[in-house]
Motif scaffolding. Structure first.
Motif, PDB file in Angstrom:
ATOM      1  N   LEU A  29      26.608  -5.082 -49.089  1.00 14.78           N
ATOM      2  CA  LEU A  29      27.936  -5.654 -48.864  1.00 14.78           C
ATOM      3  C   LEU A  29      28.923  -4.528 -48.648  1.00 14.78           C
ATOM      4  N   LYS A  30      30.105  -4.881 -48.191  1.00 12.43           N
ATOM      5  CA  LYS A  30      31.108  -3.845 -47.973  1.00 12.43           C
ATOM      6  C   LYS A  30      32.469  -4.325 -48.419  1.00 12.43           C
ATOM      7  N   ASN A  31      33.264  -3.377 -48.851  1.00 17.15           N
ATOM      8  CA  ASN A  31      34.681  -3.583 -49.134  1.00 17.15           C
ATOM      9  C   ASN A  31      35.460  -2.725 -48.149  1.00 17.15           C
ATOM     10  N   TYR A  32      36.388  -3.315 -47.470  1.00 12.73           N
ATOM     11  CA  TYR A  32      37.164  -2.553 -46.500  1.00 12.73           C
ATOM     12  C   TYR A  32      38.598  -3.041 -46.521  1.00 12.73           C
ATOM     13  N   GLY A  33      39.482  -2.191 -46.032  1.00 12.05           N
ATOM     14  CA  GLY A  33      40.890  -2.565 -46.039  1.00 12.05           C
ATOM     15  C   GLY A  33      41.781  -1.385 -45.759  1.00 12.05           C
ATOM     16  N   PHE A  34      43.024  -1.499 -46.162  1.00  9.88           N
ATOM     17  CA  PHE A  34      44.001  -0.448 -45.881  1.00  9.88           C
ATOM     18  C   PHE A  34      44.905  -0.257 -47.082  1.00  9.88           C
ATOM     19  N   GLU A  35      45.546   0.897 -47.092  1.00 11.30           N
ATOM     20  CA  GLU A  35      46.509   1.216 -48.133  1.00 11.30           C
ATOM     21  C   GLU A  35      47.644   2.013 -47.515  1.00 11.30           C
ATOM     22  N   VAL A  36      48.862   1.679 -47.897  1.00 14.31           N
ATOM     23  CA  VAL A  36      50.052   2.369 -47.402  1.00 14.31           C
ATOM     24  C   VAL A  36      50.824   2.884 -48.600  1.00 14.31           C
ATOM     25  N   ASN A  37      51.182   4.155 -48.571  1.00 15.85           N
ATOM     26  CA  ASN A  37      51.946   4.763 -49.653  1.00 15.85           C
ATOM     27  C   ASN A  37      53.170   5.458 -49.070  1.00 15.85           C
ATOM     28  N   LEU A  38      54.328   5.209 -49.660  1.00 12.42           N
ATOM     29  CA  LEU A  38      55.580   5.767 -49.152  1.00 12.42           C
ATOM     30  C   LEU A  38      56.390   6.329 -50.305  1.00 12.42           C
ATOM     31  N   ASN A  39      56.813   7.588 -50.172  1.00 20.01           N
ATOM     32  CA  ASN A  39      57.685   8.235 -51.145  1.00 20.01           C
ATOM     33  C   ASN A  39      58.971   8.649 -50.461  1.00 20.01           C
ATOM     34  N   GLU A  92      32.773  -8.377 -47.638  1.00 19.74           N
ATOM     35  CA  GLU A  92      31.841  -9.105 -46.775  1.00 19.74           C
ATOM     36  C   GLU A  92      30.409  -8.791 -47.184  1.00 19.74           C
ATOM     37  N   VAL A  93      29.600  -9.840 -47.336  1.00 18.73           N
ATOM     38  CA  VAL A  93      28.173  -9.679 -47.596  1.00 18.73           C
ATOM     39  C   VAL A  93      27.485  -9.411 -46.265  1.00 18.73           C
ATOM     40  N   LEU A  94      26.759  -8.296 -46.165  1.00 17.45           N
ATOM     41  CA  LEU A  94      26.135  -7.885 -44.912  1.00 17.45           C
ATOM     42  C   LEU A  94      24.675  -8.302 -44.814  1.00 17.45           C
ATOM     43  N   LYS A  95      23.993  -8.292 -45.973  1.00 22.14           N
ATOM     44  CA  LYS A  95      22.547  -8.531 -45.935  1.00 22.14           C
ATOM     45  C   LYS A  95      22.069  -9.003 -47.293  1.00 22.14           C
ATOM     46  N   LEU A  96      21.163  -9.973 -47.287  1.00 19.36           N
ATOM     47  CA  LEU A  96      20.486 -10.411 -48.504  1.00 19.36           C
ATOM     48  C   LEU A  96      18.985 -10.322 -48.270  1.00 19.36           C
ATOM     49  N   ASN A  97      18.318  -9.605 -49.122  1.00 18.45           N
ATOM     50  CA  ASN A  97      16.885  -9.387 -48.945  1.00 18.45           C
ATOM     51  C   ASN A  97      16.090 -10.624 -49.351  1.00 18.45           C
ATOM     52  N   GLY A  98      15.603 -11.368 -48.369  1.00 17.03           N
ATOM     53  CA  GLY A  98      14.724 -12.500 -48.653  1.00 17.03           C
ATOM     54  C   GLY A  98      15.416 -13.739 -49.151  1.00 17.03           C
ATOM     55  N   SER A  99      16.724 -13.833 -49.058  1.00 18.63           N
ATOM     56  CA  SER A  99      17.437 -15.016 -49.544  1.00 18.63           C
ATOM     57  C   SER A  99      18.491 -15.447 -48.539  1.00 18.63           C
ATOM     58  N   ASP A 100      18.703 -16.771 -48.467  1.00 14.33           N
ATOM     59  CA  ASP A 100      19.788 -17.287 -47.643  1.00 14.33           C
ATOM     60  C   ASP A 100      21.113 -17.126 -48.359  1.00 14.33           C
ATOM     61  N   GLN A 101      21.082 -17.347 -49.676  1.00 12.40           N
ATOM     62  CA  GLN A 101      22.283 -17.200 -50.477  1.00 12.40           C
ATOM     63  C   GLN A 101      21.892 -17.010 -51.929  1.00 12.40           C
ATOM     64  N   LEU A 102      22.801 -16.409 -52.679  1.00 11.39           N
ATOM     65  CA  LEU A 102      22.620 -16.219 -54.108  1.00 11.39           C
ATOM     66  C   LEU A 102      23.845 -16.760 -54.812  1.00 11.39           C
ATOM     67  N   ILE A 103      23.653 -17.747 -55.674  1.00 11.93           N
ATOM     68  CA  ILE A 103      24.766 -18.319 -56.432  1.00 11.93           C
ATOM     69  C   ILE A 103      25.000 -17.469 -57.667  1.00 11.93           C
ATOM     70  N   MET A 104      26.241 -17.051 -57.846  1.00 11.88           N
ATOM     71  CA  MET A 104      26.597 -16.206 -58.972  1.00 11.88           C
ATOM     72  C   MET A 104      27.827 -16.797 -59.645  1.00 11.88           C
ATOM     73  N   GLY A 105      27.584 -17.651 -60.646  1.00 15.14           N
ATOM     74  CA  GLY A 105      28.689 -18.274 -61.356  1.00 15.14           C
ATOM     75  C   GLY A 105      29.498 -19.179 -60.459  1.00 15.14           C
ATOM     76  N   LEU A 106      30.778 -18.863 -60.304  1.00 14.04           N
ATOM     77  CA  LEU A 106      31.678 -19.668 -59.483  1.00 14.04           C
ATOM     78  C   LEU A 106      31.723 -19.182 -58.044  1.00 14.04           C
ATOM     79  N   ASN A 107      30.848 -18.239 -57.696  1.00 18.12           N
ATOM     80  CA  ASN A 107      30.842 -17.650 -56.354  1.00 18.12           C
ATOM     81  C   ASN A 107      29.446 -17.755 -55.758  1.00 18.12           C
ATOM     82  N   VAL A 108      29.338 -17.457 -54.481  1.00 16.48           N
ATOM     83  CA  VAL A 108      28.042 -17.443 -53.820  1.00 16.48           C
ATOM     84  C   VAL A 108      28.005 -16.253 -52.870  1.00 16.48           C
ATOM     85  N   LEU A 109      26.868 -15.540 -52.875  1.00 14.58           N
ATOM     86  CA  LEU A 109      26.652 -14.463 -51.913  1.00 14.58           C
ATOM     87  C   LEU A 109      25.968 -15.060 -50.693  1.00 14.58           C
ATOM     88  N   LYS A 110      26.623 -14.942 -49.547  1.00 11.69           N
ATOM     89  CA  LYS A 110      26.091 -15.474 -48.306  1.00 11.69           C
ATOM     90  C   LYS A 110      26.485 -14.535 -47.179  1.00 11.69           C
TER      91      LYS A 110
END
Length: 730
Positions: free
Chosen positions: A466-476, A499-517
């Protein structure tokens, strides 16, 4: 009439001798007055917790040798009564240049802490917040007789009410959490003490063979001792039935580390070539001992008393870890980076607006071999282990440990960063814009398996990427600066996507109140969708997919379909801003933090909206908005004393979690050099600091700074603190 059965249903009568305090219309009868109205939150929470902290640092030296010694002491009361943390720390370091080719250094830090640590979170009813959210105020702290009067023991002392006295038909037995009393548990029922000793000693020697070649050798030693003791009363609470319980646990950790770094660094004009050869030896020893005993004499609290026992740069590393098998223990990791200082180019030299402008970028990979199984470190996750201690009478027995994947391998994190640093008007305005993309490859996590896996629910393995991506802006900005007045501002804003990029051998993984897909986010909620209340009969409704795939309503929770919600625990943006002011010798620093667009699942609130299926359970005041008559339009279903699913997990308790918090405010006065010089000091500042002073939030009733996953866990409240102190330079 229902009012005739009310006292029998609740088990207690806070109106004393008035047998039927509520009439048929739900109103108090004349003369009925509460004999008690327990504010559990006021009893359990410490709203005036004190914090005392003292520190002393001395440093000095000359051109060849520098030293630093220091000590600190902290005594902190917690937000729950009886909780306290005490720590003493001492440290010392010295660095010396013995000659032009040899540099030596040593460092020592030792910490000693004692903690009285009652349960601070979780769903157990020893958890203070869980108790506050569960136990109604109609139940007393101290025992009452059948007429509501206070009861006393033979010594004339008040008796804590544990709700388990079958000899009294009224005010004797609670239908909810009998044999427990969270306030009494903190005072006399349970004691949890933690003692920690942590000693770190390290030293190094650096030999410079010539201008380009050097060797640095360092050695480190860490000793960590953790003692935990737990005592449960033999008279009250959940261990009274076994005559009390004492538990002792000790963890000992010894870490030894030797690192040798041979560095070759050669400069050729504007270019530099550098090579490191690194050898790292790591030795870790972990020992744990635990003992538990039940049934002890009064006054006993030991086990023995129981009756039962700017530039271009790059790097490449090849690492091996014995935490993985011989086939998978080697990992290859590299990094590369480059930057361009645009402001030094001819077309920007001498520019009166642009002071600094730099474009930078980097990519690097690091490995993770930290494998956790149910929160516990697993040092050899590829080896099948066994657990002893499962004896049957005189026959020794063992159980198979957690299932393992012999091919488990390094988890890799690849980080891409591209940014622009800038400064304008002689750096009166500075800051950066940064884009990041961090991929977790061969992610190590638990993967659910079928029941045929020998009774095991999951296996630790590489589940995907999976990946985490985004931006950050800092101003002084330096808004004003002169001899008497100064004002500067910092603003930081960012957004993170997942974003989930790949699951090895699974369509989805349910994790508590979330799902990896694949293609989805780890932080999107995966819940049954609440459809509101049927205005005709007041029943709760949810959505389901019918046989044709159409979305229809149902009043049977078990039929409800779980949907991926377009609502994430990750905010649309978050950050903070601060302002620093100085007028002559007075300074003020104000820090706010904020979050906008994220969601939170408030299970604590869900518990408070439980209808009345559990007698005596605490209720939210929002219950007053419930459905009562046909045609009522509301999102709160009718009250039912029978078993129901109205407060089961669904989008009913999923809320937007926007907030703005005054995180810290610091006001200080700096004594002039002349004044401190007359006192024989180099500097003196007195200050007041307040933390968590104000919070503005979209969803009331909880601390908005919860887990990153957007769930609550009955955690103790974040404290609002006020500190008065002084800093002295000797």
């Amino acid at each position: 009439m229902a009012s005739d059965k009310l006292i029998g249903f609740l088990g207690y009568n806070p109106y004393g001798s008035i047998a039927k305090p509520i009439d048929a219309n739900g109103n108090l009868v004349p003369g009925a007055a509460l004999l008690w109205d327990t504010d559990w939150e006021d009893l359990i929470q410490n709203k005036t917790a004190a914090r005392r902290e003292y520190s002393l640092n001395v440093d000095g030296g000359n051109d060849f040798t520098t030293y630093n010694v220091g000590a600190s002491y902290l005594n902190q009361e917690g937000s729950v009564i009886t909780s306290r943390f005490e720590r003493t720390t001492v440290k010392a370091s010295v660095n010396t240049k013995a000659n032009n080719w040899l540099e030596l250094g040593a460092n020592m830090i030792a910490g000693f802490s004692n903690e009285n640590g009652p349960t601070q979170s979780g769903s157990s009813y020893q958890s203070p917040i869980q108790w506050i959210n569960s136990m109604s105020n109609i139940y007393p702290v101290y025992k009452r007789n059948v007429n509501g009067g206070l009861a006393y023991n033979d010594l004339g002392e008040l008796i804590y009410d544990y709700g388990q006295d079958p000899s009294q038909l009224v005010n004797g037995t609670r239908p909810l959490l009998s044999n427990e009393n969270a306030y009494a548990a903190l005072v006399e029922g349970y004691k949890v003490k933690n003692k920690r000793t942590n000693i770190n000693v390290s030293g190094f020697a650096k030999i410079k063979f010539n201008e380009d070649l050097s060797l640095r050798s360092s050695i480190g030693y860490q000793s960590y001792l953790y003692d935990n003791s737990q005592w449960s009363s033999n008279l009250y609470g959940n261990a009274a039935g076994v005559g009390g319980r004492i538990e002792k646990n000790r963890d000992t950790q010894i870490t030894k580390n030797i690192t040798n770094i041979l560095n070759y660094n050669k400069s050729f004009g504007d270019h530099t070539f550098s090579v490191d050869a690194i050898m790292d030896l790591y030795d870790y020893t972990y020992e744990t001992t635990g003992a538990q005993g039940t049934g002890f004499l009064p006054g006993i609290s030991v086990i023995g008393g129981t009756t039962m026992p700017e530039s271009v740069s790059g790097s490449y590393r090849k690492e091996a870890s014995s935490r993985f098998s011989r086939d998978t223990r080697w990992g290859d990791f590299y990094s590369v980076g480059a930057s361009w200082i645009i402001s030094k180019e001819e077309f920007l030299k001498g520019n009166s607006v642009v002071s600094d402008l730099k474009l930078r970028g980097s990519y690097g990979e690091v490995g993770n071999n930290q494998v956790l199984n149910a929160g516990v470190q697993n040092y050899f996750p590829y080896l099948q282990g066994y657990e002893s201690g499962s004896s049957q009478l005189d026959e020794a027995g063992i159980l198979i440990g957690s299932l393992v994947d012999p091919n488990i391998k390094w988890e890799r994190t690849g980080s891409l960063n591209v940014g622009l640093d800038f400064g304008f008007f002689k750096n009166r305005i500075t800051g950066y814009v940064n884009y990041f993309d961090r991929k977790s490859i061969d992610l190590i996590m638990g993967k659910a398996i079928s029941p045929s896996g020998g009774g095991q629910a999951s296996i630790i393995t590489n589940i995907g990427s999976l990946k985490n991506y985004g931006f950050e802006v800092n101003l002084n900005t330096i808004n004003v600066r002169n001899d008497n007045f100064e004002w500067s501002t910092n603003i930081n804003v960012g957004r993170t996507y997942n974003e989930v990029l790949k699951l090895n051998g699974s369509d989805q993984l349910i994790m508590g109140l979330n799902v990896l897909k694949v293609g989805g986010s780890r932080y999107d909620f995966y819940l049954q969708e609440y459809a509101g209340v049927d205005a005709a009969d007041g029943a709760a409704m949810w959505y389901k997919n019918d046989a044709n795939g159409n979305k229809v309503t149902t009043k049977v929770y078990a039929e409800a379909t779980r949907y991926i919600q377009d609502k994430s625990a990750l905010p649309d943006f978050e950050g903070g801003f601060s302002n620093y002011f100085r007028y002559k010798n007075i300074d003020l620093n104000v820090l706010f933090n904020f979050s906008v667009g994220g969601y939170i699942y408030d299970s604590s609130y869900g518990g408070l909206m439980n209808s009345i299926k559990t007698a005596g359970y605490q209720l939210s005041e929002d219950i007053k908005d419930r459905w009562q008559n046909p045609g009522d339009i509301t999102d709160v279903p009718k009250l039912l004393a029978s078993n129901n699913d109205y407060n089961s997990t669904s989008t009913r308790f999923l809320f937007k979690n926007d907030y703005l918090r005054l995180k810290a405010l610091n006001l200080g006065y700096n004594f002039s050099d002349k004044a401190v010089g007359q006192m024989g000091l180099k500097g003196l500042r007195i200050y007041f600091q307040g933390d968590n002073l104000l919070t503005f939030q979209s969803h009331k009733g909880l601390d908005p700074e919860q887990s990153v996953g957007g769930t609550t866990f009955s955690r103790s409240y974040q404290q609002r603190t006020y500190t008065v102190g002084f800093n002295v330079k000797l």
